[in-house]
Design an enzyme around this catalytic site. Structure first.
Site, PDB file in Angstrom:
ATOM      1  N   ASN A   9      25.582  15.854  48.159  1.00 49.06           N
ATOM      2  CA  ASN A   9      25.338  14.332  47.858  1.00 49.06           C
ATOM      3  C   ASN A   9      26.742  13.775  48.721  1.00 49.06           C
ATOM      4  OD1 ASN A   9      25.630  11.529  46.758  1.00 49.06           O
ATOM      5  ND2 ASN A   9      26.227  12.141  44.515  1.00 49.06           N
ATOM      6  N   LYS A  11      27.480  10.826  48.870  1.00 47.27           N
ATOM      7  CA  LYS A  11      28.080   9.645  48.254  1.00 47.27           C
ATOM      8  C   LYS A  11      28.231   8.495  49.564  1.00 47.27           C
ATOM      9  CE  LYS A  11      30.053  12.322  44.693  1.00 47.27           C
ATOM     10  NZ  LYS A  11      30.960  12.635  43.854  1.00 47.27           N
ATOM     11  N   HIS A  95      23.522   9.562  38.296  1.00 48.52           N
ATOM     12  CA  HIS A  95      24.640  10.064  38.732  1.00 48.52           C
ATOM     13  C   HIS A  95      25.857   9.506  37.924  1.00 48.52           C
ATOM     14  CE1 HIS A  95      28.320  11.348  40.626  1.00 48.52           C
ATOM     15  NE2 HIS A  95      27.616  12.310  41.385  1.00 48.52           N
ATOM     16  N   GLU A  97      28.659   8.241  38.568  1.00 45.60           N
ATOM     17  CA  GLU A  97      29.475   7.170  39.148  1.00 45.60           C
ATOM     18  C   GLU A  97      28.332   6.179  39.098  1.00 45.60           C
ATOM     19  OE1 GLU A  97      29.857   9.238  42.884  1.00 45.60           O
ATOM     20  OE2 GLU A  97      31.233  10.425  41.744  1.00 45.60           O
ATOM     21  N   GLU A 167      26.816  17.468  35.462  1.00 42.38           N
ATOM     22  CA  GLU A 167      27.923  17.031  36.318  1.00 42.38           C
ATOM     23  C   GLU A 167      29.126  16.718  35.406  1.00 42.38           C
ATOM     24  OE1 GLU A 167      26.993  16.557  40.706  1.00 42.38           O
ATOM     25  OE2 GLU A 167      27.144  14.597  39.627  1.00 42.38           O
ATOM     26  N   GLY A 173      35.250  15.387  41.788  1.00 47.87           N
ATOM     27  CA  GLY A 173      36.230  14.935  42.460  1.00 47.87           C
ATOM     28  C   GLY A 173      37.451  15.142  42.210  1.00 47.87           C
ATOM     29  N   SER A 213      33.418  19.478  41.878  1.00 47.24           N
ATOM     30  CA  SER A 213      34.472  20.053  42.560  1.00 47.24           C
ATOM     31  C   SER A 213      34.014  21.741  42.788  1.00 47.24           C
ATOM     32  CB  SER A 213      35.663  20.312  41.780  1.00 47.24           C
ATOM     33  OG  SER A 213      36.220  18.949  41.755  1.00 47.24           O
TER      34      SER A 213
HETATM   35  P1  13P Z   1      32.631  16.661  43.979  1.00 46.84           P
HETATM   36  O1  13P Z   1      31.896  18.104  44.761  1.00 46.84           O
HETATM   37  O2  13P Z   1      33.140  16.049  45.112  1.00 46.84           O
HETATM   38  O3  13P Z   1      33.325  16.887  42.772  1.00 46.84           O
HETATM   39  O4  13P Z   1      31.226  15.779  43.540  1.00 46.84           O
HETATM   40  C1  13P Z   1      30.391  16.141  42.804  1.00 46.84           C
HETATM   41  C2  13P Z   1      29.189  15.203  42.471  1.00 46.84           C
HETATM   42  O5  13P Z   1      29.281  14.112  42.008  1.00 46.84           O
HETATM   43  C3  13P Z   1      27.950  15.693  43.217  1.00 46.84           C
HETATM   44  O6  13P Z   1      27.179  14.583  42.853  1.00 46.84           O
END
Ligand code: 13P
Length: 254
Positions: A9, A11, A95, A97, A167, A173, A213
């Site tokens: 992803n 982002k 997601h 976010e 997640e 992150g 992560s």
């Molecule tokens: P990170 O791997 O940067 O923690 O992000 C995970 C994520 O949100 C994948 O959709």
């Protein structure tokens, strides 16, 4: 036997050239290997370009979101049909976010899921608890609610076109990965709930990814857990060598 699935992803990252180079590096590194399912999810404006870089390779193209309508006066939105037209096989929905920064609720995510499946996309549905919810011992409850609402009116047949990504919000992150035990436990909770909703056979066949992560360092421990069937990778998917190392870790699991 569930095939491992590693998806990147990206982002809101990369540039047109950077996205193309990143996709080309993943294609080159993977070669023709299909022992693990691999996909990348670039930002909307780069879908076509990345799709061209992936052409002829086993790497699938995915988007990071879509709207639930087919077409019309919805300024700024993108329909599932457009994503199919742009060459997408997958779409990430729900997601954290989007849930926490854009205010998407379960009902909205369920609408999008139905629309995406109807358009022929495979849906990667994300669920996960916040740190406050985990600290308040509410993880199972939150997962139950998100899965129940997210899978409303999803039959076993439709579920076969879905992947769930666990997640935990506190791990995204932050560099703070869930331990293999924490993740495995959450995946079992999810699979149990899915079994109640869609039947045990459909739940057994469901691929459940872990995201948060996930790096080459933590991949081995997580991916060998019996209910962890792959990863949804954020930061590490922007570095081809790291993303490919995670794919390699998935390949090693018998
Ligand atoms: P990170 O791997 O940067 O923690 O992000 C995970 C994520 O949100 C994948 O959709």
């Amino acid at each position: 036997m569930r095939k491992k699935f590693i998806a990147g992803n990206w982002k809101m990252n990369t540039t047109a050239i950077g996205a193309e180079l990143l996709a080309a590096a993943v294609v080159k590194g993977l070669g023709g290997d299909t022992s693990v399912t691999v996909a990348v999810c670039p930002p909307f404006p780069y879908l076509f370009r990345v799709g061209q870089a992936l052409a002829g390779s086993p790497v699938g193209l995915g988007a990071q979101n879509c709207y639930h309508e087919k077409a019309g006066a919805f300024t700024g939105e993108v329909s599932p049909e457009m994503l199919v037209d742009a060459g997408c096989r997958y779409v990430i929905l729900g997601h954290s976010e989007r849930r926490h920064k854009m205010g998407e609720a379960d009902a909205c995510i369920n609408k999008k899921t139905h629309a995406a499946l109807a358009a022929g996309l495979q849906v990667i549905l994300c669920v996960g608890e916040t740190l406050a919810e985990r600290d308040g011992a509410k993880t199972d409850q939150v997962l139950d609610t998100q899965i129940t609402a997210g899978l409303e009116k999803i039959t076993a047949e439709l579920l076969a076109k879905m992947v769930i990504a666990y997640e935990p919000v506190w791990a995204i992150g932050t560099g703070r990965t869930a331990t293999p035990e924490q993740a495995q436990q959450a995946h079992v909770t999810i699979r149990k709930r899915v079994a109640q909703l869609c039947g045990p056979a459909a739940a057994q066949a469901l691929v459940i990814q872990y995201g948060g992560s996930l790096t080459p360092k933590t991949a081995d421990g997580l991916l060998c857990q019996p209910d962890i069937d792959g990863g949804l990778i954020g930061g590490a998917s922007l570095k081809p060598e790291e993303f490919l190392a995670i794919v390699a870790a998935a390949k090693k699991v018998p």
